[in-house]
Design an enzyme around this catalytic site. Sequence first.
Site, PDB file in Angstrom:
ATOM      1  N   LYS A 104       0.899  -1.041  -0.095  1.00  0.00           N
ATOM      2  CA  LYS A 104      -0.094  -0.085  -0.063  1.00  0.00           C
ATOM      3  C   LYS A 104       1.147   1.209   0.086  1.00  0.00           C
ATOM      4  CE  LYS A 104      -3.944   1.973   2.499  1.00  0.00           C
ATOM      5  NZ  LYS A 104      -4.718   1.744   3.749  1.00  0.00           N
ATOM      6  N   SER A 136     -10.086   1.875   2.917  1.00  0.00           N
ATOM      7  CA  SER A 136      -8.989   2.471   2.037  1.00  0.00           C
ATOM      8  C   SER A 136      -8.089   1.724   1.491  1.00  0.00           C
ATOM      9  CB  SER A 136      -8.259   3.519   3.024  1.00  0.00           C
ATOM     10  OG  SER A 136      -7.466   2.966   3.835  1.00  0.00           O
ATOM     11  N   SER A 194      -9.963  -0.720   6.924  1.00  0.00           N
ATOM     12  CA  SER A 194      -9.361  -0.644   5.653  1.00  0.00           C
ATOM     13  C   SER A 194      -8.715  -1.812   5.368  1.00  0.00           C
ATOM     14  CB  SER A 194      -8.411   0.518   5.769  1.00  0.00           C
ATOM     15  OG  SER A 194      -9.268   1.749   5.881  1.00  0.00           O
TER      16      SER A 194
END
Lengths: 487, 95
Positions: free
Chosen positions: A79, A154, A178
């Site tokens: 990420k 997210s 997330s």
Amino acid sequence: MSWNTFATVAETKKALDAKQVSAVELAKHYLSRVSSINPALNAFITIDPEKTLSEALAQDNRRAKGEAAPLLGVPIAHKDIYLIDGWRTTCGSKMLENFVAPYSSTVVKNMADAGMVTLGKLNMDEFAMGSSNETSYFGTVKNPWDLSRVPGGSSGGSAASVAAGLTPASTGTDTGGSIRQPAMFCNLTGLKPTYGVCSRYGIIAFASSLDQAGPFAQTAEDCALLLSAMAGFDPHDATSLDRPKEDYSRDLSKPLKGLRIGLPKEFFGDGVAPGIAKAVDEALDVYRKLGATTVEVSLPNVKYSVPAYYVVAPAEASSNLSRFDGARFGHRAKDYTDIVDMYKRSRAEGFGAEVKRRILIGTYVLSHGYYDAYYLQAGKLRRLIAEDFKKAYEVCDVVMGPTAPEGAFQFGAKSDDPVKMYLNDIFTICANLTGQPAMSHPCGVDKDTGQFVGMHIIGNYLDEARMLNVAHQYQLATEWHKKHPAL
Amino acid sequence: MSLSAQDIERIAHLARIRVSPDEVAQVQAKLEGIFKLIDDMQSVNTQGVEPMSHGLDMVLRLRDDAVTEVNQREKFQSNAPAAADGYFLVPKVIE
């Protein structure tokens, strides 16, 4: 070389250890898959094939020298909230569009030490604030199962990339769901460990008392391998738990006979889509067949999770994001009159609407005269929620329910209404507020919408090995996690 | 709870974020919606409850007061919007 792009981490490790494939060959395979499939998904923000191939070569050389490492040569994508020395790290924001990380996060270092090769940096909601990956400055990520739907957020790129076979595994972060919600939306297994298990050092901070790093993969077995590599004490993180390294795979094969599953009535109310409730019920039947028993429990204060979270998370974010001032790094406005105007314009231009909203909420609740009514009250509610769970664990070993009240939705369905978006995290947020480990695994399809359903498992502190055992035993008996999108 | 346009301007100033006059009404409406959600928690009686910030109630560690970082000024300043002679450049703040 022909390679099954949906090979699990465990299978990939086995093939590498048997020298059926090299780290360089795997890196080339996935990089080529990324270049053909990613344009339709937008899961990656940055790739750097030269860096990836040199990392892969270095890992192959380790093997050639007879070095052993648990995941030697297995590819991973991170990420874009994880700093990696020399890699552009954007956090999905215009603010950091050109920021090149000057050091690496501990989790990334740990995974590289374990032998993993970085394929690239994954798209995400800006500063991890969002539940649909629609707030990214670098554009939305498409759900590989249905390009008109969101992948969740997210960590949307983390989920979409693994689901599409662009990488065998990825890292995410989970501040309010997330990892778990996108895992559900993309039919993956994702785990948020106990707060303090994975170091936060080098992960761009959102809400420091809630943020935790965790893995995405197809299976619980893979998540166990990944977490074993990621986790560990780190003196650079003041809240890192000082405890010995764990082998999270150690209990995978234990039978579930005698497992007590707590079902909070608050997780099975009217808000849950009927198709999701049905899929979860069917999955619970599988668990009962495997020898588990279920017992109803109650978490009366869990309904205050969302309000408490929308005090704690913005408050901590407003403080953390004050470092983005246009002075030392990040975006600086072109025109300004003085230094305060420079801050104001740089931040107005560099941050997107959702990030600004949260900073404003956080600034308000921490401003003079409001602290007791908001941050302190939210802190007390965290204690009450944690006590509810403590009571529940007197009669059960793990808590289960749906990961989210509805499945992957269409782009734009909630993006104009922040409150509607926030309520999608209604079941996941409590585990961040209390710091407990929680995970999501595939458990079926909502027959009304055709969207995937995730089983949410919340465990007691440091009970990750047991939770992974539970999910692994379910996956041995079911096929949901073996489905792949046609791309 | 209701927020006035002045509240929004005050918060925006404290947060050092420019909110232009034509954005104020929209920001105000969105924040009011969010505070309506937040204010649900005000009804809970939490008297005597100890606030929690860490699930395991851990105590912060102390470390040795020793130099552990090496000087990487050039590397760090390569990300700066404006730097010269080892300094970060900002508008004049002292007359």
